[in-house]
Design an enzyme around this catalytic site. Sequence first.
Site, PDB file in Angstrom:
ATOM      1  NE  ARG A   1      -4.529  -1.376  10.241  1.00  0.00           N
ATOM      2  CZ  ARG A   1      -3.429  -0.671   9.364  1.00  0.00           C
ATOM      3  NH1 ARG A   1      -3.514   0.644   9.031  1.00  0.00           N
ATOM      4  NH2 ARG A   1      -2.409  -1.258   9.521  1.00  0.00           N
TER       5      ARG A   1
ATOM      6  CE  LYS B   1      -2.047  -0.948   3.859  1.00  0.00           C
ATOM      7  NZ  LYS B   1      -1.330  -2.257   4.076  1.00  0.00           N
TER       8      LYS B   1
ATOM      9  NE  ARG C   1       1.986  -4.434  11.648  1.00  0.00           N
ATOM     10  CZ  ARG C   1       3.220  -4.302  10.937  1.00  0.00           C
ATOM     11  NH1 ARG C   1       4.348  -4.919  11.384  1.00  0.00           N
ATOM     12  NH2 ARG C   1       3.126  -3.765   9.802  1.00  0.00           N
TER      13      ARG C   1
ATOM     14  NE  ARG D   1       5.909   0.070  10.279  1.00  0.00           N
ATOM     15  CZ  ARG D   1       4.771  -0.306   9.440  1.00  0.00           C
ATOM     16  NH1 ARG D   1       4.690   0.232   8.579  1.00  0.00           N
ATOM     17  NH2 ARG D   1       3.808  -0.899  10.424  1.00  0.00           N
TER      18      ARG D   1
ATOM     19  NE  ARG E   1       7.369  -2.205   6.304  1.00  0.00           N
ATOM     20  CZ  ARG E   1       6.129  -2.288   6.346  1.00  0.00           C
ATOM     21  NH1 ARG E   1       5.271  -1.871   5.401  1.00  0.00           N
ATOM     22  NH2 ARG E   1       5.278  -3.062   7.338  1.00  0.00           N
TER      23      ARG E   1
HETATM   24  P1  ADP Z   1       2.043  -1.665   3.206  1.00  0.00           P
HETATM   25  O1  ADP Z   1       2.467  -0.326   3.351  1.00  0.00           O
HETATM   26  O2  ADP Z   1       1.126  -2.259   2.453  1.00  0.00           O
HETATM   27  O3  ADP Z   1       2.453  -2.363   4.664  1.00  0.00           O
HETATM   28  P2  ADP Z   1       4.777  -1.444   1.637  1.00  0.00           P
HETATM   29  O4  ADP Z   1       4.481  -0.673   0.511  1.00  0.00           O
HETATM   30  O5  ADP Z   1       5.619  -0.974   2.921  1.00  0.00           O
HETATM   31  O6  ADP Z   1       3.744  -2.295   2.294  1.00  0.00           O
HETATM   32  O7  ADP Z   1       5.561  -2.791   1.249  1.00  0.00           O
HETATM   33  C1  ADP Z   1       6.214  -3.953   1.950  1.00  0.00           C
HETATM   34  C2  ADP Z   1       7.412  -4.218   1.715  1.00  0.00           C
HETATM   35  O8  ADP Z   1       7.336  -4.880   0.596  1.00  0.00           O
HETATM   36  C3  ADP Z   1       8.513  -3.075   1.173  1.00  0.00           C
HETATM   37  O9  ADP Z   1       9.693  -3.224   1.768  1.00  0.00           O
HETATM   38  C4  ADP Z   1       8.150  -3.011  -0.123  1.00  0.00           C
HETATM   39  O10 ADP Z   1       9.632  -2.273  -0.695  1.00  0.00           O
HETATM   40  C5  ADP Z   1       8.141  -4.298  -0.814  1.00  0.00           C
HETATM   41  N1  ADP Z   1       7.071  -4.604  -1.640  1.00  0.00           N
HETATM   42  C6  ADP Z   1       6.118  -3.766  -2.067  1.00  0.00           C
HETATM   43  N2  ADP Z   1       5.171  -3.986  -3.051  1.00  0.00           N
HETATM   44  C7  ADP Z   1       6.090  -5.304  -3.586  1.00  0.00           C
HETATM   45  C8  ADP Z   1       5.893  -6.318  -4.511  1.00  0.00           C
HETATM   46  N3  ADP Z   1       5.030  -5.973  -5.266  1.00  0.00           N
HETATM   47  N4  ADP Z   1       6.601  -7.325  -4.575  1.00  0.00           N
HETATM   48  C9  ADP Z   1       7.658  -7.230  -3.713  1.00  0.00           C
HETATM   49  N5  ADP Z   1       7.959  -6.579  -2.606  1.00  0.00           N
HETATM   50  C10 ADP Z   1       7.144  -5.402  -2.664  1.00  0.00           C
HETATM   51  P1  AMP Z   2       0.586   0.604   9.038  1.00  0.00           P
HETATM   52  O1  AMP Z   2       1.835   1.888   9.091  1.00  0.00           O
HETATM   53  O2  AMP Z   2      -0.554   0.831   8.568  1.00  0.00           O
HETATM   54  O3  AMP Z   2       1.179  -0.828   9.018  1.00  0.00           O
HETATM   55  O4  AMP Z   2       0.083   0.540  10.636  1.00  0.00           O
HETATM   56  C1  AMP Z   2       0.918   0.670  11.581  1.00  0.00           C
HETATM   57  C2  AMP Z   2       0.156   0.561  13.169  1.00  0.00           C
HETATM   58  O5  AMP Z   2      -0.608   1.793  13.531  1.00  0.00           O
HETATM   59  C3  AMP Z   2      -0.814  -0.635  13.161  1.00  0.00           C
HETATM   60  O6  AMP Z   2      -0.563  -1.915  13.452  1.00  0.00           O
HETATM   61  C4  AMP Z   2      -1.938  -0.034  14.052  1.00  0.00           C
HETATM   62  O7  AMP Z   2      -1.545  -0.197  15.476  1.00  0.00           O
HETATM   63  C5  AMP Z   2      -1.758   1.460  13.933  1.00  0.00           C
HETATM   64  N1  AMP Z   2      -3.009   1.575  12.866  1.00  0.00           N
HETATM   65  C6  AMP Z   2      -2.795   2.577  11.694  1.00  0.00           C
HETATM   66  N2  AMP Z   2      -3.683   2.815  11.028  1.00  0.00           N
HETATM   67  C7  AMP Z   2      -4.874   2.431  11.975  1.00  0.00           C
HETATM   68  C8  AMP Z   2      -6.168   2.348  11.482  1.00  0.00           C
HETATM   69  N3  AMP Z   2      -6.685   2.932  10.536  1.00  0.00           N
HETATM   70  N4  AMP Z   2      -7.009   1.911  12.799  1.00  0.00           N
HETATM   71  C9  AMP Z   2      -6.407   1.391  13.897  1.00  0.00           C
HETATM   72  N5  AMP Z   2      -5.091   1.487  14.007  1.00  0.00           N
HETATM   73  C10 AMP Z   2      -4.321   1.779  13.074  1.00  0.00           C
END
Ligand code: ADP
Ligand code: AMP
Length: 214
Positions: free
Chosen positions: A88, A13, A172, A161, A127
């Site tokens: 969410r 995302k 999660r 993170r 990541r």
């Molecule tokens: P989200 O925001 O949904 O938690 P991220 O965009 O941070 O996910 O992606 C998670 C990790 O996977 C990052 O390190 C990113 O570079 C990598 N990633 C994102 N999309 C892909 C994909 N299509 N294939 C492989 N790795 C990906």
């Molecule tokens: P994310 O960066 O989207 O993976 O979110 C990291 C953490 O933030 C999650 O595991 C939750 O603890 C909190 N969080 C982010 N967005 C929300 C949401 N819309 N509702 C509740 N918790 C959230």
Amino acid sequence: MNIILLGPPGAGKGTQSDYLRDTYKLTKLATGDMLRAAVASGSEIGLKAKAVMAAGALVSDDIMIGIIRDAISDSNCPNGFILDGFPRTTAQAAALDGMLEEEGKKIDYVIELKVDDAALVARIAGRYSCKKCGAGYHDTFRKPAVADRCDACDSTEFTRREDDKAETVAKRLEQYHAMTAPLLPHYKAAGNLRTVDGMADIAEVTLAINGIVG
Ligand code: ADP
Ligand code: AMP
Ligand code: ZN
């Protein structure tokens, strides 16, 4: 244009919403990023959210709805927004529907990034992001063009993170399946849900998203 990106942690995302922000000049509203900023600043919301996030649980609906209510204003999002990480829960989705109706706005596309849980674990484990500008990277799947140097801002400092540890990831994912996946039928019924194969390469996923919104 207003877009929601839905999908489990690690689905891509953040990666794809950065692209949509830059390409379509939309405002990226990533609630996880907002909460991390609140924790870092030591604000009241940050103090409430810190332990919940570290445990991989969800921050309360009241806090999240308050954050988004302020963020989706026209002045903050002149060309529209991308929601990354919100809603969410069904309560958040219902509150968002209400806010949009009050403001005469609508969501154009809800894009689901579908990825197997097994792949998510590897994505999250690798990541990291640029400390200075936030650009996202991966040890295997998205390395900077020049080793250890951010493509976007040239910085050499990166960060991982705290909640990307294996124990927290399991929690999660469980939260996603229990609390967030039930939103898919809601948006399917509303008629604007599009599902993209998030298992594909980053560039292929971007192409698929462009095919929907472009
Ligand atoms: P989200 O925001 O949904 O938690 P991220 O965009 O941070 O996910 O992606 C998670 C990790 O996977 C990052 O390190 C990113 O570079 C990598 N990633 C994102 N999309 C892909 C994909 N299509 N294939 C492989 N790795 C990906
Ligand atoms: P994310 O960066 O989207 O993976 O979110 C990291 C953490 O933030 C999650 O595991 C939750 O603890 C909190 N969080 C982010 N967005 C929300 C949401 N819309 N509702 C509740 N918790 C959230
Ligand atoms: Zn950078």
